[in-house]
Every structure is written in C-alpha cells, then in structure tokens.
Design a protein around this motif. Structure first.
Motif, mmCIF file in Angstrom:
data_model
loop_
_atom_site.group_PDB
_atom_site.id
_atom_site.type_symbol
_atom_site.label_atom_id
_atom_site.label_comp_id
_atom_site.label_asym_id
_atom_site.label_seq_id
_atom_site.Cartn_x
_atom_site.Cartn_y
_atom_site.Cartn_z
ATOM 1 N N ASP A 1 0.662 -1.266 0.063
ATOM 2 C CA ASP A 1 -0.136 -0.224 -0.086
ATOM 3 C C ASP A 1 0.840 1.357 0.035
ATOM 4 O OD1 ASP A 1 -2.313 -1.277 -0.031
ATOM 5 O OD2 ASP A 1 -2.303 -1.600 2.217
ATOM 6 N N ASN A 2 1.962 1.270 -0.564
ATOM 7 C CA ASN A 2 3.142 2.159 -0.641
ATOM 8 C C ASN A 2 2.486 3.243 -1.524
ATOM 9 O OD1 ASN A 2 5.172 4.022 -1.549
ATOM 10 N ND2 ASN A 2 6.151 2.987 0.244
ATOM 11 N N THR A 3 1.720 4.479 -1.188
ATOM 12 C CA THR A 3 1.127 5.359 -1.936
ATOM 13 C C THR A 3 2.071 5.921 -3.050
ATOM 14 O OG1 THR A 3 -0.077 5.919 -0.188
ATOM 15 C CG2 THR A 3 -0.568 7.492 -2.019
ATOM 16 N N ASN B 1 -6.792 4.577 -2.875
ATOM 17 C CA ASN B 1 -7.141 3.721 -1.910
ATOM 18 C C ASN B 1 -6.318 3.228 -0.839
ATOM 19 O OD1 ASN B 1 -9.925 3.675 -3.021
ATOM 20 N ND2 ASN B 1 -9.082 1.975 -4.726
ATOM 21 N N THR B 2 -5.304 3.839 -0.682
ATOM 22 C CA THR B 2 -4.202 3.857 0.274
ATOM 23 C C THR B 2 -4.327 4.908 1.474
ATOM 24 O OG1 THR B 2 -2.531 5.017 -0.668
ATOM 25 C CG2 THR B 2 -2.562 2.849 -1.075
ATOM 26 N N SER B 3 -3.818 4.663 2.660
ATOM 27 C CA SER B 3 -3.905 5.395 3.646
ATOM 28 C C SER B 3 -2.945 6.702 3.344
ATOM 29 C CB SER B 3 -3.683 4.764 5.116
ATOM 30 O OG SER B 3 -2.258 4.271 4.935
ATOM 31 N N GLY B 4 -2.053 6.612 2.791
ATOM 32 C CA GLY B 4 -0.918 7.606 2.523
ATOM 33 C C GLY B 4 -1.411 8.742 1.402
ATOM 34 N N ALA B 5 -2.817 8.258 0.772
ATOM 35 C CA ALA B 5 -3.334 9.440 0.014
ATOM 36 C C ALA B 5 -4.173 10.170 0.773
ATOM 37 C CB ALA B 5 -4.384 8.724 -0.861
ATOM 38 N N ASP C 1 7.010 10.224 4.007
ATOM 39 C CA ASP C 1 7.685 10.564 2.691
ATOM 40 C C ASP C 1 7.063 9.914 1.694
ATOM 41 O OD1 ASP C 1 9.545 12.121 4.194
ATOM 42 O OD2 ASP C 1 11.112 10.739 4.341
ATOM 43 N N PHE C 2 6.124 8.962 2.015
ATOM 44 C CA PHE C 2 5.493 8.131 0.709
ATOM 45 C C PHE C 2 4.119 8.468 0.618
ATOM 46 C CE2 PHE C 2 8.763 5.778 2.546
ATOM 47 C CZ PHE C 2 9.625 5.267 1.378
ATOM 48 N N GLU C 3 3.592 9.745 1.565
ATOM 49 C CA GLU C 3 2.353 10.266 1.069
ATOM 50 C C GLU C 3 2.169 11.335 0.013
ATOM 51 O OE1 GLU C 3 0.867 10.157 5.973
ATOM 52 O OE2 GLU C 3 1.946 11.707 4.937
ATOM 53 N N ARG D 1 -3.238 14.531 7.414
ATOM 54 C CA ARG D 1 -2.381 13.424 7.942
ATOM 55 C C ARG D 1 -2.914 12.965 9.219
ATOM 56 N NH1 ARG D 1 3.029 15.320 7.524
ATOM 57 N NH2 ARG D 1 3.060 14.599 5.378
ATOM 58 N N THR D 2 -3.063 11.422 8.991
ATOM 59 C CA THR D 2 -3.819 10.634 9.832
ATOM 60 C C THR D 2 -2.533 10.016 10.713
ATOM 61 O OG1 THR D 2 -3.907 8.799 8.482
ATOM 62 C CG2 THR D 2 -5.844 10.530 8.740
#
Length: 235
Positions: A89-91, A119-123, A151-153, A138-139
């Motif tokens: 799930d690396n955005t 569909n990832t949490s980093g979006a 850094d991957f968001e 940011r969560t």
C-alpha cells in the motif's frame, strides 16, 4: 615465520573484502551524486545500499526515480514494484508506477495504479486553504530518520488530476470530469483542470460549458486555453 606471514596476508585480504559501509551511508552518498547531476553513479551507490538492505524503501524509490530520469521507464517501474512486494500500500510507489505508465502511453495501466494509490492510507485528503494553497489531512506520524512513512504520502488531488488526464486519453469523459472537479476543489492545477474540462465538453458537444472552462483556464494564465477561445468561443 612463513606461516605467520601467510596468516597476515589472508587476514588482510579478508579485511579488504569486507564492506563496512552501511545502507544509509551508501544512500547518502548517492544523494550527493544526484545533486551533482551524476545519476549513473548515484544508481551504482544505491545498488550497494539495496544489496545491504533489500527492503530499504528510500533507496528503491530513488533508484526507480533516477532510472526514470535517465529514460529507463520500465526499470523505474521494476524498482517501484519491488517496494510493493513488502509494502503493498505504498502510495508514492503506486503513484510513480502510474506516472511511468502514462509516459509509456499506457493509460489503462496508469489508471489502474492511480486508483490503487487513491485507496491507500497515504493518499492525503486534500482541500484548499484560505491562502489559496492545498492542505492534506495527515492521520499518522512517523519520524524515523530515513525510512519515514510520511515521505511516501501524496495529496489525493494530485493523484486524481493524474488519473483524470488518463481518463481523458481513454475517452472516459464522465470519470475524468469527477477527477478534475475534485482537483479544482482542492486548488490543485486549476488552470490545467479547467483546460481539460473545456476539451471534454467540446467532445461532448456542450459548447457553453467548454467555453466557460476555457475562459476560467485562460484567466488563470493558460495560453492554450486562450487559443481555444479564439477558435471555438468568439462567434
């Protein structure tokens, strides 16, 4: 005496062959070469960093980026996909794969990966702030020195804009409209989004909406939109 000398020689060879440089150190050295513009040398150093630590995400991400910058788009995709092998799930990796497929003129594959990225949490949920910029909600927080989740968001609006472009190329106009409108709401690439919307409404034979969007794009400084207005909207 001879046996002692042989021992010293063997020990010296073993010591010389040992690599005590860490993955982090190779990564930092590669970054220095990036700043000098020597991406080939930077890749060589990242190869060594990844040999030391195969799941070192920043090294894989940067190597993919350097390969892409040197025109090796498929090589970049391969490195980004290596990240997905252990971080599915690396955005940013998903987004970069989509971008590379877009450059390879494979819009359907690009859409597939942009959708996965969304569909990832980093979006990050994006919205326009009072100063006209874009903010992301940011969560999670992660403050590791180098391999940092933050850094991957990526802002959702950036991904949506990119997906919208590829929906446009595949003539999925209604889906493209949704993505470009979300991009505009978040104050991201507004001029380009309005320009694409103008093009979509031209294709849909809705001239009033086309001209409305070309005008909004032109007001934001898009020169191509001004040309479209001359051709389609000055009757």
């Amino acid at each position: 005496m001879r046996e002692k000398l042989i021992y010293i020689l063997i020990f010296g060879v073993l010591l010389y062959s040992c690599d005590f440089t860490s993955a982090d150190e190779y990564y930092n050295q590669a970054f220095e070469y990036e700043e000098k513009g020597d991406l080939k040398k930077a890749i060589e150093l990242l190869d060594k960093s990844i040999e030391k630590q195969s799941d070192f995400r920043p090294a894989l991400l940067n190597r993919g980026y350097y390969k892409t910058e040197l025109g090796n788009l498929d090589g970049g995709i391969m490195d980004y996909k290596k990240i997905l092998e252990f971080d599915s799930d690396n955005t940013l990796a998903l987004y970069n794969i989509g971008t590379n497929y877009q450059e390879l003129e494979k819009p359907k594959k690009a859409i597939e990966y942009f959708t996965k990225a969304l569909n990832t949490s980093g979006a990050l949920t994006s919205f326009a702030n009072s100063n006209g910029g874009t903010l992301g909600l940011r969560t999670n927080l992660d403050f590791d020195k180098l391999d940092n989740d933050n850094d991957f968001e990526i802002h959702k609006c950036k991904i949506q804009f990119s997906r919208g472009v590829n929906y446009f190329f595949t003539k999925k106009y209604d889906l493209a409209i949704i993505d470009f409108e979300n991009s505009i709401k978040a104050n991201y690439n507004k001029a380009e989004s309005h320009f694409f919307l103008g093009g979509i409404y031209l294709e849909k034979a809705e001239l009033n909406k086309a001209c409305e969007n070309f005008t909004l794009s032109a007001d934001l400084g898009d020169l191509d939109a001004k040309e479209k207005i001359k051709v389609h909207c000055n009757e």
